[in-house]
Write a protein that holds these residues in place. Sequence first.
Motif, PDB file in Angstrom:
ATOM      1  N   ARG A   1      42.355   1.513 -83.925  1.00  0.00           N
ATOM      2  CA  ARG A   1      43.329   2.842 -84.263  1.00  0.00           C
ATOM      3  C   ARG A   1      43.344   3.516 -82.990  1.00  0.00           C
ATOM      4  N   PHE A   2      42.052   3.193 -82.045  1.00  0.00           N
ATOM      5  CA  PHE A   2      41.963   3.692 -80.659  1.00  0.00           C
ATOM      6  C   PHE A   2      42.958   3.089 -79.783  1.00  0.00           C
ATOM      7  N   ILE A   3      42.595   1.839 -79.737  1.00  0.00           N
ATOM      8  CA  ILE A   3      43.749   0.839 -79.140  1.00  0.00           C
ATOM      9  C   ILE A   3      45.206   1.095 -79.265  1.00  0.00           C
TER      10      ILE A   3
ATOM     11  N   GLN B   1      34.240   1.468 -90.339  1.00  0.00           N
ATOM     12  CA  GLN B   1      34.608   2.603 -89.903  1.00  0.00           C
ATOM     13  C   GLN B   1      35.030   1.650 -88.610  1.00  0.00           C
ATOM     14  N   TRP B   2      33.785   0.997 -88.628  1.00  0.00           N
ATOM     15  CA  TRP B   2      33.803  -0.010 -87.140  1.00  0.00           C
ATOM     16  C   TRP B   2      34.645  -1.280 -86.587  1.00  0.00           C
ATOM     17  N   ALA B   3      34.927  -1.959 -88.104  1.00  0.00           N
ATOM     18  CA  ALA B   3      35.022  -2.721 -87.976  1.00  0.00           C
ATOM     19  C   ALA B   3      36.456  -3.181 -89.061  1.00  0.00           C
ATOM     20  N   GLY B   4      37.899  -4.121 -88.711  1.00  0.00           N
ATOM     21  CA  GLY B   4      38.831  -4.177 -89.217  1.00  0.00           C
ATOM     22  C   GLY B   4      39.871  -3.200 -88.691  1.00  0.00           C
ATOM     23  N   SER B   5      41.458  -3.675 -89.522  1.00  0.00           N
ATOM     24  CA  SER B   5      42.647  -3.075 -88.682  1.00  0.00           C
ATOM     25  C   SER B   5      42.861  -2.304 -89.066  1.00  0.00           C
TER      26      SER B   5
ATOM     27  N   GLY C   1      51.055   3.145 -86.446  1.00  0.00           N
ATOM     28  CA  GLY C   1      49.029   3.413 -86.395  1.00  0.00           C
ATOM     29  C   GLY C   1      48.285   4.268 -85.215  1.00  0.00           C
ATOM     30  N   GLY C   2      47.344   4.277 -84.703  1.00  0.00           N
ATOM     31  CA  GLY C   2      47.156   5.385 -84.447  1.00  0.00           C
ATOM     32  C   GLY C   2      45.813   6.502 -85.241  1.00  0.00           C
ATOM     33  N   LEU C   3      45.396   7.279 -83.912  1.00  0.00           N
ATOM     34  CA  LEU C   3      44.677   7.894 -83.971  1.00  0.00           C
ATOM     35  C   LEU C   3      44.850   8.818 -85.664  1.00  0.00           C
ATOM     36  N   GLY C   4      46.176   9.414 -85.439  1.00  0.00           N
ATOM     37  CA  GLY C   4      46.906  10.085 -86.310  1.00  0.00           C
ATOM     38  C   GLY C   4      46.777   9.927 -87.890  1.00  0.00           C
ATOM     39  N   ARG C   5      46.968   7.913 -87.834  1.00  0.00           N
ATOM     40  CA  ARG C   5      46.881   7.579 -89.252  1.00  0.00           C
ATOM     41  C   ARG C   5      45.562   8.762 -89.949  1.00  0.00           C
ATOM     42  N   PHE C   6      44.618   8.948 -89.295  1.00  0.00           N
ATOM     43  CA  PHE C   6      42.451   9.603 -89.743  1.00  0.00           C
ATOM     44  C   PHE C   6      43.030  10.728 -90.298  1.00  0.00           C
ATOM     45  N   ILE C   7      44.729  11.588 -89.622  1.00  0.00           N
ATOM     46  CA  ILE C   7      44.694  12.857 -89.556  1.00  0.00           C
ATOM     47  C   ILE C   7      45.796  13.301 -91.314  1.00  0.00           C
ATOM     48  N   VAL C   8      46.560  12.192 -90.830  1.00  0.00           N
ATOM     49  CA  VAL C   8      47.400  12.394 -92.012  1.00  0.00           C
ATOM     50  C   VAL C   8      46.894  11.240 -93.491  1.00  0.00           C
TER      51      VAL C   8
END
Length: 225
Positions: free
Chosen positions: A26-28, A16-20, A170-177
Amino acid sequence: MNVLLWVWEWFSRPEQWAGSDAIPARFIEHLGYSGLALLLSALIAIPIGLVTGHTGRGGFLTASVANFARSLPTIGVLMLVVLAVGIGLAPVMAALVALAVPPILVNTYEGVRGVDPQLKDAAQGMGMRGGEVLLRLEVPVALPLILLGLRTAAIQVVSTATIAAYVGIGGLGRFIVDGQARQEIDMVVGGALLVVLLAVLVTGLFHLLRRLLVAPGLRQRAAAE
């Protein structure tokens, strides 16, 4: 309680802390989309609000357009633009800008219009004219309301930028979707918590800007009101 443990385990995974596809990336991305939308909205809304507020012309039209834009469903705007121009950054920006312009525009207009006429008369008596009155008097006095409009818009944009994930961005929404698609509740809750965290950070940033940019007397007056 199990959900909290699942979310904690999800945050604790090294991947969760390394990679695209990781949280920092996702935060950036989310911050980038939100910042771009807020910048575009400010470039549109602030000049219009300043001019209409200063001249007193077009106020009814400004309020009407802003209220109409507020009534638009963001996801509906997104889907219409997707149908018109296809998937990409453009539909996301269109939807987010439509969401962010109204509070910035209305607060800027109301802030400038609300400046005490006696202050304007005094400024003109000191030799200020037109643009000088606007930039040296009205903008500083209206700054608390302008920043409030920007803060409101920023929080709305950060919270709504999750829609970017629905059109393949992308973005944080990817985790939700993606979490919904995989039926992984820990990913959904984790993504939502990250969006909330970013909204809290944005709120703190605008509180800091208010303390740095607004004169103490104006801060006290705004708090009293």
